[in-house]
Write a protein that holds these residues in place. Structure first.
Motif, PDB file in Angstrom:
ATOM      1  N   SER A   1      46.489  80.348  48.507  1.00 30.69           N
ATOM      2  CA  SER A   1      45.106  80.260  48.071  1.00 30.69           C
ATOM      3  C   SER A   1      44.439  79.123  48.843  1.00 30.69           C
ATOM      4  O   SER A   1      45.111  78.241  49.390  1.00 30.69           O
ATOM      5  N   LEU A   2      43.120  79.151  48.902  1.00 32.01           N
ATOM      6  CA  LEU A   2      42.387  78.091  49.590  1.00 32.01           C
ATOM      7  C   LEU A   2      42.666  76.737  48.942  1.00 32.01           C
ATOM      8  O   LEU A   2      42.830  75.725  49.636  1.00 32.01           O
TER       9      LEU A   2
ATOM     10  N   ALA B   1      44.942  79.815  54.996  1.00 34.98           N
ATOM     11  CA  ALA B   1      45.291  80.455  53.724  1.00 34.98           C
ATOM     12  C   ALA B   1      45.685  81.910  53.942  1.00 34.98           C
ATOM     13  O   ALA B   1      46.670  82.399  53.379  1.00 34.98           O
ATOM     14  N   GLU B   2      44.929  82.609  54.781  1.00 37.95           N
ATOM     15  CA  GLU B   2      45.242  84.015  55.069  1.00 37.95           C
ATOM     16  C   GLU B   2      46.579  84.146  55.783  1.00 37.95           C
ATOM     17  O   GLU B   2      47.416  84.988  55.418  1.00 37.95           O
TER      18      GLU B   2
ATOM     19  N   ASP C   1      40.585  76.111  57.126  1.00 35.12           N
ATOM     20  CA  ASP C   1      41.323  76.293  55.878  1.00 35.12           C
ATOM     21  C   ASP C   1      41.459  77.762  55.466  1.00 35.12           C
ATOM     22  O   ASP C   1      42.533  78.202  55.033  1.00 35.12           O
ATOM     23  N   LYS C   2      40.383  78.535  55.575  1.00 34.35           N
ATOM     24  CA  LYS C   2      40.428  79.933  55.132  1.00 34.35           C
ATOM     25  C   LYS C   2      41.413  80.753  55.955  1.00 34.35           C
ATOM     26  O   LYS C   2      42.132  81.601  55.415  1.00 34.35           O
TER      27      LYS C   2
END
Length: 237
Positions: free
Chosen positions: A175-176, A169-170, A165-166
């Protein structure tokens, strides 16, 4: 007018060549390439005006070949044709086509008359044409309620590539929490959440990938292209 046919099946290649001769008297030369890699080379060294491109081929698929050709020759007119009406193909084409470029998408099951109409519309008149049968099959296989929007589709692609997920998001500039909301939404649309009762615990990410492949929301060609995009992104990260 010089036309390139990129097709790995000789029967289909001959069929297209005959249709070209019948429909486009403007054609002065027809070149055949047996796969996407050869097609790229032919387009690069020859003065090719228009291209008929198969989508599923060994060594290099049609989406990848078209992207390379358009990167060097954005004015190229390309008619894609395939046995499949995958939403993934349409999304992939829309993602790579240069602004104001002419392209089309027709099924190999289309009538000879329909193919000839598409050839003239795209290769000569410079129109954008997607066979109505493709839209009909897509509507039959999904509904507006279950169709993934572009944001959900991008998250699905990253999930299929193995990103957590992180990192999603990047990569997507989210956003997460937004990524997690997109995951919940695509789980629901793919039928993962309601698929089993509470007594059965399965990995939802794996099930989502399974359902996406079964429903042809994504396909192997999509993942091949997405993998190369990911490598480029990671290299510049």
């Amino acid at each position: 007018m010089k036309v390139l046919i990129v097709e790995d099946d000789q029967f289909h290649s001959t069929f297209v060549q005959e249709a070209l001769v019948e429909a486009l008297p403007e054609v002065t030369e027809i070149v055949h390439a047996a796969n996407g890699a050869i097609g790229e080379d032919e387009a690069r060294r020859g003065e090719i005006d228009a291209i008929v491109m198969d989508l599923q081929m060994d060594q290099r698929n049609g989406i990848e070949a078209a992207r390379s050709i358009w990167a060097e020759r954005p004015q190229s007119r390309i008619l894609f044709w395939s046995n499949y009406a995958d939403d993934a193909y349409l999304r992939g084409i829309a993602h790579i086509v240069p602004e104001d470029s002419a392209y089309g998408y027709v099924l190999k099951t289309a009538s000879r008359a329909r193919l000839k109409l598409a050839l003239r519309a795209v290769l000569v008149e410079g129109q954008i044409m997607v066979d109505r049968e493709i839209h009909r099959l897509q509507r039959r296989g999904t509904s507006l309620r279950t169709r993934l929007d572009d944001s959900e589709f991008n998250v699905l692609i990253d999930l299929a590539l193995g990103l957590q997920d992180k990192l999603i998001a990047e990569r997507r500039g989210m956003s997460l929490r937004t990524v997690q909301n997109r995951l919940i939404s695509l789980y629901e649309k793919l039928g993962v959440i309601s698929e089993f009762d509470d007594e059965v615990t399965l990995n939802k990410r794996v099930r989502a990938l399974n359902r996406a492949l079964v429903t042809r929301t994504i396909n192997i060609e999509t993942l091949e292209t997405a993998h190369r995009d990911l490598e480029t992104w990671l290299a510049g990260r």
